[in-house]
Design an enzyme around this catalytic site. Structure first.
Site, PDB file in Angstrom:
ATOM      1  N   CYS A  84      28.782  18.129  13.908  1.00  0.00           N
ATOM      2  CA  CYS A  84      28.787  16.974  13.005  1.00  0.00           C
ATOM      3  C   CYS A  84      28.781  17.468  11.557  1.00  0.00           C
ATOM      4  O   CYS A  84      27.933  18.277  11.180  1.00  0.00           O
ATOM      5  CB  CYS A  84      27.550  16.127  13.296  1.00  0.00           C
ATOM      6  SG  CYS A  84      27.127  14.938  12.020  1.00  0.00           S
ATOM      7  N   GLU A  85      29.720  16.975  10.778  1.00  0.00           N
ATOM      8  CA  GLU A  85      29.794  17.423   9.390  1.00  0.00           C
ATOM      9  C   GLU A  85      28.668  16.868   8.529  1.00  0.00           C
ATOM     10  O   GLU A  85      28.423  17.371   7.436  1.00  0.00           O
ATOM     11  CB  GLU A  85      31.147  17.071   8.775  1.00  0.00           C
ATOM     12  CG  GLU A  85      31.374  15.607   8.522  1.00  0.00           C
ATOM     13  CD  GLU A  85      32.741  15.316   7.929  1.00  0.00           C
ATOM     14  OE1 GLU A  85      32.836  14.324   7.204  1.00  0.00           O
ATOM     15  OE2 GLU A  85      33.701  16.055   8.186  1.00  0.00           O
ATOM     16  N   HIS A  86      27.972  15.854   9.007  1.00  0.00           N
ATOM     17  CA  HIS A  86      26.898  15.261   8.215  1.00  0.00           C
ATOM     18  C   HIS A  86      25.581  16.014   8.336  1.00  0.00           C
ATOM     19  O   HIS A  86      24.802  16.056   7.382  1.00  0.00           O
ATOM     20  CB  HIS A  86      26.686  13.796   8.615  1.00  0.00           C
ATOM     21  CG  HIS A  86      27.904  12.962   8.409  1.00  0.00           C
ATOM     22  ND1 HIS A  86      28.321  12.020   9.322  1.00  0.00           N
ATOM     23  CD2 HIS A  86      28.820  12.945   7.415  1.00  0.00           C
ATOM     24  CE1 HIS A  86      29.428  11.457   8.882  1.00  0.00           C
ATOM     25  NE2 HIS A  86      29.754  11.999   7.731  1.00  0.00           N
ATOM     26  N   HIS A  87      25.305  16.576   9.526  1.00  0.00           N
ATOM     27  CA  HIS A  87      24.021  17.248   9.748  1.00  0.00           C
ATOM     28  C   HIS A  87      24.162  18.678  10.259  1.00  0.00           C
ATOM     29  O   HIS A  87      23.167  19.352  10.467  1.00  0.00           O
ATOM     30  CB  HIS A  87      23.176  16.452  10.766  1.00  0.00           C
ATOM     31  CG  HIS A  87      22.954  15.039  10.350  1.00  0.00           C
ATOM     32  ND1 HIS A  87      23.715  13.989  10.829  1.00  0.00           N
ATOM     33  CD2 HIS A  87      22.081  14.499   9.469  1.00  0.00           C
ATOM     34  CE1 HIS A  87      23.311  12.867  10.278  1.00  0.00           C
ATOM     35  NE2 HIS A  87      22.324  13.137   9.450  1.00  0.00           N
ATOM     36  N   GLN A 125      33.591  12.378  15.092  1.00  0.00           N
ATOM     37  CA  GLN A 125      34.310  12.043  16.319  1.00  0.00           C
ATOM     38  C   GLN A 125      35.525  11.163  16.044  1.00  0.00           C
ATOM     39  O   GLN A 125      36.574  11.342  16.662  1.00  0.00           O
ATOM     40  CB  GLN A 125      33.359  11.357  17.301  1.00  0.00           C
ATOM     41  CG  GLN A 125      34.003  11.046  18.629  1.00  0.00           C
ATOM     42  CD  GLN A 125      33.016  10.468  19.616  1.00  0.00           C
ATOM     43  OE1 GLN A 125      31.815  10.717  19.529  1.00  0.00           O
ATOM     44  NE2 GLN A 125      33.510   9.696  20.557  1.00  0.00           N
ATOM     45  N   HIS A 153      25.773  12.874  20.572  1.00  0.00           N
ATOM     46  CA  HIS A 153      25.562  13.501  19.264  1.00  0.00           C
ATOM     47  C   HIS A 153      24.099  13.890  19.103  1.00  0.00           C
ATOM     48  O   HIS A 153      23.221  13.021  19.145  1.00  0.00           O
ATOM     49  CB  HIS A 153      25.949  12.515  18.160  1.00  0.00           C
ATOM     50  CG  HIS A 153      27.397  12.172  18.148  1.00  0.00           C
ATOM     51  ND1 HIS A 153      28.232  12.574  17.136  1.00  0.00           N
ATOM     52  CD2 HIS A 153      28.178  11.482  19.025  1.00  0.00           C
ATOM     53  CE1 HIS A 153      29.457  12.143  17.379  1.00  0.00           C
ATOM     54  NE2 HIS A 153      29.442  11.476  18.520  1.00  0.00           N
ATOM     55  N   CYS A 155      22.695  14.708  16.472  1.00  0.00           N
ATOM     56  CA  CYS A 155      22.142  14.113  15.253  1.00  0.00           C
ATOM     57  C   CYS A 155      21.530  12.739  15.542  1.00  0.00           C
ATOM     58  O   CYS A 155      20.707  12.255  14.770  1.00  0.00           O
ATOM     59  CB  CYS A 155      23.199  14.018  14.148  1.00  0.00           C
ATOM     60  SG  CYS A 155      24.658  13.072  14.578  1.00  0.00           S
TER      61      CYS A 155
END
Length: 191
Positions: A84-87, A125, A153, A155
């Site tokens: 995940c690019e956010h976390h 995703q 996920h 996250c």
């Protein structure tokens, strides 16, 4: 002009950052159990993000062949692992890819390779699903492409909302799959 780094140089720089991260979270990066951790973690993240060093268009174009038949071709249960690019936490699951050939077909293993190439990047995703669909729509003569992705996920599971049983499903489709709902239903029934 700056000289490009070798893979080993990149890994060494990443390892130095991991060593500093260990220190910043309150660990002693020089204690016995952690001495080699920065290098192991650097090698792992370098492998996990190997999609940045691959060209999905080139992967696809290496195995397109003449083909006269088939109403629909499906490869399902393609497992994938992404971050995940956010976390920068893993998400993983399966992808199903279908297409309607238009005089050409693609080698089946290339569909899995294309999925891997996009999954092995910092990703979301929704974009992963769309990128696979778009690439095949543009590089493979077809009357429609459909991609379904289902993933869990970390996250969402190990931090934040902590919903252990949650999964996310994303779709993207083009051509006849976009215009003919019965074809989408057939794809879903077959997978």
């Amino acid at each position: 002009m700056e000289k490009a780094l070798t893979d080993d140089q990149r890994i060494a720089e990443i390892a130095a950052h991991y060593k500093e991260i260990l220190r910043l979270i309150g660990e002693d990066p020089d204690r016995e159990g952690l001495i080699k951790t920065p290098l192991r973690a650097a090698k792992a993240i370098f492998d996990i993000t190997s999609g940045y060093r691959e060209n999905p268009v080139q992967i696809a174009s290496q195995a397109i062949f003449e083909h006269a038949g088939s109403q629909i071709v499906i490869v399902k249960d393609i497992e994938f692992y992404s971050m995940c690019e956010h976390h920068i936490l893993p998400f993983f699951g399966t992808i199903a890819i279908g297409y309607i050939p238009k005089g050409k077909m693609i080698g089946l293993s290339k569909l899995a390779r294309i999925a891997n190439s996009y999954a092995k990047r910092l990703q979301v995703q929704e974009r992963l699903t769309s990128q696979i669909c778009q690439l095949l729509s543009e590089t493979l003569p077809n009357d429609g492409v459909i991609v379904r992705c289902e993933a869990g996920h970390l996250c969402m599971k190990m931090r934040g909302v902590e919903k252990q049983e949650s999964t996310t499903v994303t779709f993207d489709y083009t051509g006849k799959f976009a215009n003919e709902p019965e074809l989408r239903k057939e794809f879903l029934d077959l997978i």
